[in-house]
Design an enzyme around this catalytic site. Structure first.
Site, short mmCIF file in Angstrom:
data_model
loop_
_atom_site.label_atom_id
_atom_site.label_comp_id
_atom_site.label_asym_id
_atom_site.label_seq_id
_atom_site.Cartn_x
_atom_site.Cartn_y
_atom_site.Cartn_z
N ARG A 586 -0.74 9.20 -9.90
CA ARG A 586 -1.25 9.93 -8.76
C ARG A 586 -1.04 9.13 -7.47
O ARG A 586 -1.23 7.91 -7.46
CB ARG A 586 -2.74 10.22 -8.94
CG ARG A 586 -3.26 11.16 -7.86
CD ARG A 586 -4.74 11.07 -7.67
NE ARG A 586 -5.49 11.35 -8.88
CZ ARG A 586 -6.61 12.05 -8.89
NH1 ARG A 586 -7.06 12.59 -7.79
NH2 ARG A 586 -7.27 12.21 -10.00
N ASN A 589 -2.52 8.31 -1.28
CA ASN A 589 -2.23 8.54 0.13
C ASN A 589 -0.71 8.50 0.34
O ASN A 589 -0.11 7.44 0.39
CB ASN A 589 -2.92 7.48 0.99
CG ASN A 589 -2.75 7.74 2.48
OD1 ASN A 589 -1.69 8.14 2.94
ND2 ASN A 589 -3.81 7.51 3.23
N GLN A 596 4.59 1.77 1.96
CA GLN A 596 4.65 0.64 1.04
C GLN A 596 5.99 0.61 0.31
O GLN A 596 6.59 -0.45 0.11
CB GLN A 596 3.50 0.72 0.04
CG GLN A 596 3.23 -0.61 -0.62
CD GLN A 596 2.07 -0.55 -1.59
OE1 GLN A 596 1.43 0.48 -1.73
NE2 GLN A 596 1.80 -1.65 -2.24
N GLU A 663 4.82 -3.45 -6.31
CA GLU A 663 5.86 -4.21 -7.02
C GLU A 663 7.02 -3.30 -7.40
O GLU A 663 8.18 -3.67 -7.25
CB GLU A 663 5.29 -4.85 -8.30
CG GLU A 663 3.86 -5.31 -8.23
CD GLU A 663 3.61 -6.59 -7.47
OE1 GLU A 663 4.55 -7.39 -7.32
OE2 GLU A 663 2.47 -6.79 -7.03
MO1 MOS Z 1 2.05 -9.55 -5.63
S1 MOS Z 1 3.54 -10.91 -6.02
O1 MOS Z 1 1.27 -9.60 -7.12
O2 MOS Z 1 1.15 -10.22 -4.38
#
Ligand code: MOS
Length: 696
Positions: A586, A589, A596, A663
């Protein structure tokens, strides 16, 4: 009340940030503040013979010069935080005369002003007995990583299957050391009041800074207070507590005043962690129709001599594709460096670079479309654990991305597409990152005036923790955002895991959800009992990973498509277009998620084309420890990126159904670009970054 989860709410802390009222670690104003400057070792290994301080001490404003000769011997009680390596012991700062790496803090100068401290720091004279440091990845003596990630994994017999494979590739990839380079430097202000220590420190893990300082100074945990409301980017570099934080506290105690330490950009390359240099060899065997029959992935990474830093370098190859015979082998080479640390999709970004380039090499060998090759090897379950995925939408990511970048334009033959002097190439790579969830607590206060305060020791290094927690609380409490205040970044607030590994929303969001539910039922009970509203309702809840993590394999998936243009004569690589398609559960935002993902993709471009920490192997000095020579992408390097989030419902990962994005959006980018460069030029660059001299 309309639901806010899923809405593109603007950042609730944006007004504070754009007006400069968001206070970062170095900006807290304290009366009587003194300034400290760290003196860094100018040898890569050895022993300090002499520290001559008289010249520095005679300068105006200088309050103290502290080295191992006059620093207090600190208790340094054993302490392993969530992110500290399980094998080895952290650097004990100013506790002896040993130098383990170039740039190690060896003294600290405290003065009335920063300028006085900087000036005097250059007058501290150190004499060393120097030895030659060793940098020996990948040939050097290796150790097996322990705890966490397996050194060796296998199912079936990869060697035999490779020997019997109809077709095979065998490729070796190199990733250099990289540094995080957030805009905000590391900074600490320390203040003692008797045995009570308060620190304003840049951190992604507020509770851990207090734990660490309590251990180092032998204090009661309740006597250490960490405050960090805002973080100006970090990418993993502020997960651990590094020596400068301890140094600030040593200095403050020594001079009996609050002391501030800010690392210089250069010191950020020596005093904190980095992405380790990595050597990887990937061997793939397949049938001529594309089905993988064997996968052997070996990785060797650098670590320090005093700690074994390990990361999930070889996790993905074990479950990414369907394959009966898989071996992974992970080793570390201790060398004369400081300890590496988590950086931007730790492990996954490096490991998937190698695997996804190797898949592209196999596709070329088999003359099968690279998207197709991945589709043909889509597993039904996680074959490394024999459990189903909680959800896995890689196929949809690949199909959607191929459509959006108009993959049909791609020619299998490298160099076939050309626009004037530019060779055009298209490349693809898969992405994945595991969905973490760890124990987290949160407190909700429902005030009699109808407003609510959410309190938790989380951090926000940029993804928008303030905002997403606000959205969750608003929906559960039935309040508009202006009536909800989120308070984070304080070690006295309810405990949370590190703000890293893309787990904040999964862990802390779940805790906020639970605390809100409990506050709401307390409010309803009170209403039913007819009691008049007088006092605040306070609810604290702790939320932890469920049993589902044992029954399901939990990961976010994505697909990255890159279009590059390479100058035929000059080897210049220009990114023309990039599409990232993500299935991350989900999306709380979409505005922040998009931002991001774009940020992650830009970081991936740095890894692919620009970033490399240069080490002078004679002495361990880093020769490009600055933003002029350590290159990161700028606006001119980045075209418009397309970041797409698929609608994915995952009922197993956590109550919110979120998987994390940070990540994931780094992973696959470097491979997609490397694969596109091959498609454009026919040149396979296996060592990052892909610079023009490698293409000439
Ligand atoms: Mo990220 S490398 O887990 O801040």
């Amino acid at each position: 009340m309309s639901r806010l989860i899923g809405e593109p709410l603007p950042r609730v802390d944006a007004p504070l940030k754009v007006t400069g009222r968001a206070t970062y670690a170095a900006e807290h104003r304290l009366p009587d503040l003194a300034h400290a400057v760290i003196v860094s070792a100018a040898v890569g290994k050895g022993r300090i013979l002499e520290v001559a301080t008289s010249r520095a001490l005679s300068e105006p404003g200088v309050l103290a010069v502290i080295s191992h000769l006059n620093a207090p011997r600190l208790p340094y009680r054993p302490h392993k935080g969530w992110i500290d390596p399980t094998v080895g012991e952290r650097l004990h700062v100013l506790q002896d005369d040993l130098v383990h790496h170039w740039g190690q803090p060896v003294a600290v100068v405290v003065a009335e002003t920063l300028e006085q401290a900087e000036h005097a720091s250059r007058l501290v004279e150190l004499r060393y007995e120097a030895e030659a440091p060793a940098f020996t990845v990948p040939e050097g003596a290796t150790v097996e990583p322990q705890g966490g990630y397996p050194a060796n994994y296998s199912r079936g017999d990869a060697e035999q299957a490779l020997a019997a494979a109809e077709r095979a590739v065998d490729c070796t990839y190199l990733i250099p050391r990289e540094n995080h380079n957030p805009i905000e430097p590391h900074a600490t202000i320390a203040r003692w009041e008797g045995q009570h220590l308060t620190v304003w420190d840049k951190t992604q893990f507020p509770p851990n800074v207090a734990d660490e300082l309590a251990a180092v100074f032998g204090l009661e945990r309740a006597n250490v207070h960490l405050i960090c409301p805002f973080v100006g980017g970090a990418f993993g570099t502020s997960l651990r507590t590094w020596p400068h934080t301890t140094l600030a506290a040593i200095a403050a105690r020594h001079v009996g005043r609050p002391v501030k330490v800010v690392l210089t950009r250069k010191q950020m390359y020596f005093g904190t962690g980095f992405r380790p240099e990595t050597w990887q060899r990937v061997r793939l065997g397949a049938r001529s129709t594309g089905e993988l029959t064997a996968l052997k992935h070996e990785g060797i990474a650098e670590t320090s001599r005093y700690e074994n830093y390990i990361e999930g370098l070889l996790n993905a190859p074990r479950f990414m594709y369907s394959c009966p015979h898989v071996t992974t082998r992970y080793r570390l080479v201790p060398q004369d460096v400081h300890t590496p640390t988590y950086m931007r999709a730790p492990g996954a970004a490096s490991g998937m670079f190698a695997l996804e380039c190797a898949m592209d090499e196999l596709a070329h060998e088999l003359q099968i479309d690279p998207v197709d090759l991945r589709l043909r090897n889509e597993p039904k379950i996680d074959e490394s654990r024999n459990v189903p995925f909680s959800s896995r939408s890689l196929v949809e990511c690949l199909r959607t991305g191929a459509e959006r970048i108009r993959w049909h334009r791609r020619r299998a033959e490298p160099g076939a597409l050309r626009e004037g002097n530019w060779l055009v190439g298209l490349g693809v790579a898969s992405a994945t990152y595991h969905t973490l969830r760890n124990t987290a607590s949160a407190r909700v206060r429902l005030r009699p005036d109808g407003t609510a305060v959410i309190e938790t020791a989380a951090a926000d290094m940029g993804p928008g923790t303030y905002t997403s927690l606000t959205q969750i609380a608003c929906d559960e409490l039935g309040l508009p955002p202006e009536k909800v205040q989120v308070v984070i970044g304080d070690s006295n607030l309810p405990r949370v895991p590190p703000h890293g590994g893309s787990q904040t929303l999964s862990s802390v969001g779940s805790a906020v959800l639970a605390a809100c539910l409990s506050a709401r039922s307390a409010r309803e009970e009170r209403a039913h009992s007819g009691a008049t509203v007088g006092s605040e309702i306070v609810a604290t809840e702790t939320s932890q990973a469920s049993e589902a993590a044992k029954r399901y394999s939990m990961h976010a998936f994505g697909a990255v498509f890159a279009e590059v243009m390479v100058d035929v004569d000059l080897g210049i690589v220009r990114l023309a277009q990039m599409v990232g398609v993500y299935a991350a559960g989900r999306i709380v935002n979409p505005r922040l998620a998009h931002s991001q993902a774009i940020g992650g993709m830009v970081g991936g471009v740095g890894m692919a084309l620009l970033e490399e920490t240069h080490i002078d192997r004679r002495d361990g000095r880093i020769t490009n420890a600055n933003l002029a020579e350590y290159l990161v992408p700028t606006n001119a390097d980045i075209p418009v990126f397309d970041a797409v989030f698929l609608d994915e419902h995952d009922p197993h990962v956590n109550p919110l159904g979120v998987k994390g994005i940070g990540e994931l959006s780094y992973v696959g980018v470097a491979a997609a670009i490397a694969n596109a460069v091959f498609n454009a030029t026919g040149k396979r660059i296996r060592d990052l970054p892909i610079t023009l001299e490698k293409l000439l």
